[in-house]
Design a protein around this motif. Structure first.
Motif, PDB file in Angstrom:
ATOM      1  N   TYR A   9       4.394   0.893   0.648  1.00 32.88           N
ATOM      2  CA  TYR A   9       3.316   0.029   1.143  1.00 32.88           C
ATOM      3  C   TYR A   9       3.668  -0.245   2.598  1.00 32.88           C
ATOM      4  N   MET A  10       2.687  -0.195   3.492  1.00 30.94           N
ATOM      5  CA  MET A  10       3.039  -0.365   4.900  1.00 30.94           C
ATOM      6  C   MET A  10       1.984  -1.164   5.640  1.00 30.94           C
ATOM      7  N   GLY A  28      -5.505  13.164   4.867  1.00 27.56           N
ATOM      8  CA  GLY A  28      -5.963  11.867   4.369  1.00 27.56           C
ATOM      9  C   GLY A  28      -5.605  10.800   5.387  1.00 27.56           C
ATOM     10  N   THR A  29      -6.524   9.886   5.632  1.00 25.09           N
ATOM     11  CA  THR A  29      -6.291   8.837   6.627  1.00 25.09           C
ATOM     12  C   THR A  29      -5.967   7.521   5.948  1.00 25.09           C
ATOM     13  N   ILE A  30      -4.896   6.880   6.398  1.00 23.36           N
ATOM     14  CA  ILE A  30      -4.554   5.528   5.966  1.00 23.36           C
ATOM     15  C   ILE A  30      -4.790   4.616   7.159  1.00 23.36           C
ATOM     16  N   ASP A  31      -5.727   3.692   7.001  1.00 21.81           N
ATOM     17  CA  ASP A  31      -6.098   2.781   8.082  1.00 21.81           C
ATOM     18  C   ASP A  31      -5.103   1.631   8.205  1.00 21.81           C
ATOM     19  N   ALA A  32      -5.084   1.021   9.381  1.00 23.12           N
ATOM     20  CA  ALA A  32      -4.135  -0.058   9.675  1.00 23.12           C
ATOM     21  C   ALA A  32      -4.353  -1.290   8.806  1.00 23.12           C
ATOM     22  N   ASP A  33      -5.540  -1.483   8.247  1.00 24.67           N
ATOM     23  CA  ASP A  33      -5.778  -2.677   7.425  1.00 24.67           C
ATOM     24  C   ASP A  33      -5.565  -2.426   5.930  1.00 24.67           C
ATOM     25  N   TYR A  34      -5.141  -1.229   5.540  1.00 24.72           N
ATOM     26  CA  TYR A  34      -4.868  -0.927   4.129  1.00 24.72           C
ATOM     27  C   TYR A  34      -3.493  -1.457   3.745  1.00 24.72           C
ATOM     28  N   ARG A  35      -3.410  -2.150   2.619  1.00 21.59           N
ATOM     29  CA  ARG A  35      -2.132  -2.718   2.177  1.00 21.59           C
ATOM     30  C   ARG A  35      -1.708  -2.247   0.788  1.00 21.59           C
ATOM     31  N   GLY A  36      -2.438  -1.312   0.214  1.00 22.87           N
ATOM     32  CA  GLY A  36      -2.073  -0.801  -1.100  1.00 22.87           C
ATOM     33  C   GLY A  36      -0.993   0.263  -1.015  1.00 22.87           C
ATOM     34  N   GLU A  37      -0.628   0.761  -2.174  1.00 19.08           N
ATOM     35  CA  GLU A  37       0.391   1.805  -2.241  1.00 19.08           C
ATOM     36  C   GLU A  37      -0.140   3.109  -1.646  1.00 19.08           C
ATOM     37  N   LYS A  67       6.044  -2.204   9.875  1.00 18.72           N
ATOM     38  CA  LYS A  67       6.543  -2.829   8.652  1.00 18.72           C
ATOM     39  C   LYS A  67       6.293  -1.925   7.454  1.00 18.72           C
ATOM     40  N   VAL A  68       7.260  -1.903   6.536  1.00 19.57           N
ATOM     41  CA  VAL A  68       7.109  -1.118   5.318  1.00 19.57           C
ATOM     42  C   VAL A  68       7.711  -1.909   4.158  1.00 19.57           C
TER      43      VAL A  68
END
Length: 144
Positions: free
Chosen positions: A49-50, A79-88, A2-3
């Motif tokens: 946002y994803m 940089g790592t974006i974790d699965a529970d991050y919902r910010g921009e 989802k995005v």
């Protein structure tokens, strides 16, 4: 995956430039241009946002063309974006050149790789199994 895209610039979703690309290009979504002076770093918004599935991460990496031609890189690469991050999703760009660089709206500023990862549980022990290498660190295998 989802995005949610929040931008008024009309840019496409992150996309692969070729059929064999590992990374999708991320674009700057700006109301006004951002000037990066030499050795300056700034967070650049992407309007993305994803919602990643559990067990996946997004890695934000530099674009080789920007690094080579202009001395720009992603400071905490990857940089790592974790699965529970919902910010921009934002990109921490740094200018390592001697010249100012102007980031323009819609410019491809980084690439994003989606990757599976494992989650582990630690088992605290008194000793580890022996190996041929042992505790040999940097350069200890003789490979240059």
């Amino acid at each position: 995956m989802k995005v949610r895209v929040i931008n008024k610039s009309g840019h496409d979703l992150p996309s692969y430039q070729t059929s064999h690309s590992a990374g999708m290009d991320l674009r700057a979504v700006l109301e006004e241009e951002i000037v990066l002076k030499p050795l300056e770093r700034k967070l650049i918004p992407t309007g993305i946002y994803m919602e990643l599935p559990q067990g996946f991460e997004a890695q934000v990496r530099p674009r080789s063309g920007l690094a080579y031609k202009h001395g720009l890189t992603v400071l905490n690469s990857p940089g790592t974006i974790d699965a529970d991050y919902r910010g921009e999703v934002k990109v921490l760009l740094v200018n390592l050149s001697n010249d100012e660089f102007v980031v323009k709206n819609g410019e491809r500023i980084a690439q994003m790789v989606i990757a599976k990862h494992e989650t582990i549980q630690w088992d605290a022990v008194e000793a580890l199994n022996e190996t041929e290498r042992g505790a040999g660190g940097y350069g200890s295998t003789g490979v240059s």
